[in-house]
Design a protein around this motif. Structure first.
Motif, PDB file in Angstrom:
ATOM      1  N   GLN A  38       0.839  -1.206   0.000  1.00 36.58           N
ATOM      2  CA  GLN A  38       0.000   0.000   0.000  1.00 36.58           C
ATOM      3  C   GLN A  38       0.872   1.252   0.000  1.00 36.58           C
ATOM      4  OE1 GLN A  38      -2.898   0.212   3.211  1.00 36.58           O
ATOM      5  NE2 GLN A  38      -2.812   2.456   3.176  1.00 36.58           N
ATOM      6  N   ARG A  39       1.908   1.246   0.824  1.00 36.63           N
ATOM      7  CA  ARG A  39       2.823   2.397   0.858  1.00 36.63           C
ATOM      8  C   ARG A  39       3.553   2.550  -0.469  1.00 36.63           C
ATOM      9  NH1 ARG A  39       4.717   4.819   5.114  1.00 36.63           N
ATOM     10  NH2 ARG A  39       6.864   4.713   4.365  1.00 36.63           N
ATOM     11  N   GLU A  95       2.574   1.555  -3.515  1.00 36.45           N
ATOM     12  CA  GLU A  95       1.671   2.014  -4.574  1.00 36.45           C
ATOM     13  C   GLU A  95       1.331   3.498  -4.400  1.00 36.45           C
ATOM     14  OE1 GLU A  95       0.943   0.407  -7.138  1.00 36.45           O
ATOM     15  OE2 GLU A  95       0.755  -1.742  -6.762  1.00 36.45           O
ATOM     16  N   SER A  96       1.184   3.955  -3.161  1.00 36.84           N
ATOM     17  CA  SER A  96       0.794   5.343  -2.920  1.00 36.84           C
ATOM     18  C   SER A  96       1.933   6.319  -3.171  1.00 36.84           C
ATOM     19  CB  SER A  96       0.285   5.507  -1.489  1.00 36.84           C
ATOM     20  OG  SER A  96       1.306   5.219  -0.552  1.00 36.84           O
ATOM     21  N   GLU A 122      -1.795   3.408 -10.669  1.00 37.15           N
ATOM     22  CA  GLU A 122      -1.105   3.301  -9.393  1.00 37.15           C
ATOM     23  C   GLU A 122      -1.930   3.888  -8.258  1.00 37.15           C
ATOM     24  OE1 GLU A 122       1.826   1.684  -8.883  1.00 37.15           O
ATOM     25  OE2 GLU A 122       1.685   1.094 -10.983  1.00 37.15           O
ATOM     26  N   ALA A 141      -3.375   1.603  -5.070  1.00 36.65           N
ATOM     27  CA  ALA A 141      -3.193   1.897  -3.647  1.00 36.65           C
ATOM     28  C   ALA A 141      -4.496   1.706  -2.879  1.00 36.65           C
ATOM     29  CB  ALA A 141      -2.669   3.322  -3.465  1.00 36.65           C
ATOM     30  N   ARG A 150      -5.327  -1.065  -0.154  1.00 36.17           N
ATOM     31  CA  ARG A 150      -5.819  -0.588   1.138  1.00 36.17           C
ATOM     32  C   ARG A 150      -7.033  -1.415   1.588  1.00 36.17           C
ATOM     33  NH1 ARG A 150      -5.152   4.486   3.065  1.00 36.17           N
ATOM     34  NH2 ARG A 150      -4.807   5.298   0.951  1.00 36.17           N
TER      35      ARG A 150
END
Length: 360
Positions: free
Chosen positions: A100-101, A103-104, A122, A126, A130
């Protein structure tokens, strides 16, 4: 916007390095998603494979830009293989939080060589990750909350206790026994408190569910004039929504209990015994750390500094774990834990110094 490299156009070495890095990143993300999917079924498996397919499309974009400069396929790094191993051993929640981190923080929005659709992908990835990670967080939230709070309370409270008592000038043996007493008393108190808290929460939620007698009475209610609407109005629905819901239930299209949550209540809250045991163990494991210098015979300022340093390292670790699982900044979470813990211990130490001075 699309980005393609004209045939035969030279590329700068810096661009080639960046494209190769992006290609490697996409390959590794796809590897992680496929590895997670291999141990899932149903919709979760389909979602993870869909994410992996999207990463493959992104890979192709960078392959086309690299062209003959690709030379060899980037290998999956040891870090990515380690992540897959962690997922196999400890579950996917930590790995999904890391993904998650990742992708964000995609750099594609600011990169002219990435397409708009890739940048949008992208951002959506995220949110998808999530959602998947939220399921895992919900399953461990009860016991995890007890574990983190227990460890943090043990670290901070016993460090403050040991430093406060030590600052008064008592003998090192008194400081040691005070720390051990604080460990046992705190661990027992935390365990008992968590047991009562979780058990009470589950009992309160159980008291909010429709009773079996009410479910049985539904079949005998008058379709035109019934009190079922009042049930839904008492739960906060408007008169119109309550009437529609009551009619659906009476006609067999709905249940008295309303919509069921996707997250199991037992998993989200945790078991009372599990929370109690976790609190006891983690409080004790945290509370023993500030006592270690005194156990090994250290005294005075050196013991204070070593105890503070050991607790500081542990607070940074607990803050990092919380930040990782919550998908927020690891540095901010870790620093917050450290400053709060050291602040409480410093205040108690100063009070101990003042108290010791007043007695002398």
């Amino acid at each position: 916007m699309t980005s393609t490299r004209p045939s035969g156009a030279p590329a700068r070495a810096r661009d080639l390095r960046r494209w190769r890095r992006y290609l490697a990143d996409e390959r590794e993300e796809g590897f992680v998603y496929r590895d997670l999917a291999s141990r899932r079924s149903g919709s979760e498996r389909e979602i993870l494979l869909g994410l992996a397919d999207a990463e493959t499309r992104h890979e192709q974009h960078w392959r086309e830009l690299l062209g003959l400069d690709l030379r060899s396929e980037p290998r999956v790094s040891w870090r990515t293989r380690a992540l897959a191993g962690l997922a196999r051993r400890f579950g996917s929640v930590f790995v999904l939080a890391l993904m998650q981190r990742s992708e964000s923080r995609s750099p594609y929005e600011a990169d002219a060589d990435a397409t708009d659709s890739m940048a949008a992908d992208e951002r959506i990835h995220a949110e998808v990750v999530r959602g998947l990670a939220e399921r895992g967080r919900s399953r461990i939230s009860g016991t995890f909350r007890a574990a983190v709070f227990g460890a943090n309370d043990g670290l901070v409270s016993n460090l403050a206790l040991v430093l406060g008592v030590g600052a008064t000038g008592v003998a090192p043996s008194a400081v040691l026994f005070t720390g051990i007493a604080g460990l046992l008393a705190g661990a027992l108190s935390m365990g008992a408190g968590e047991f009562v808290s979780v058990r009470s929460q589950r009992e309160l939620l159980a008291g909010s569910r429709p009773s079996a007698e009410a479910r049985q009475a539904v079949a005998s209610l008058d379709v035109e004039e019934n009190e079922l609407e009042l049930v839904y109005r008492a739960r906060g629905m408007t008169a119109e929504d309550a009437a529609n819901r009551a009619k659906a239930v009476l006609l067999g299209y709905g249940e008295l209990g309303g919509e069921e949550s996707d997250v199991d209540e037992h998993e989200a809250i945790g078991s009372s015994l599990g929370a109690a045991v976790s609190s006891f163990i983690f409080f004790a494991s945290g509370a023993i750390i500030p006592v270690l210098p005194y156990i090994f015979g250290m005294t005075g300022l050196s013991a204070v500094l070593v105890a503070s340093a050991l607790v500081g390292i542990a607070l940074l670790l607990t803050g990092t774990v919380v930040g990782l699982l919550s998908g927020t900044s690891l540095f901010i979470r870790a620093l917050r834990q450290l400053l709060i813990g050291w602040g409480a211990a410093a205040a108690t130490y100063l009070l101990g110094l003042l108290f010791g001075t007043s007695l002398s």
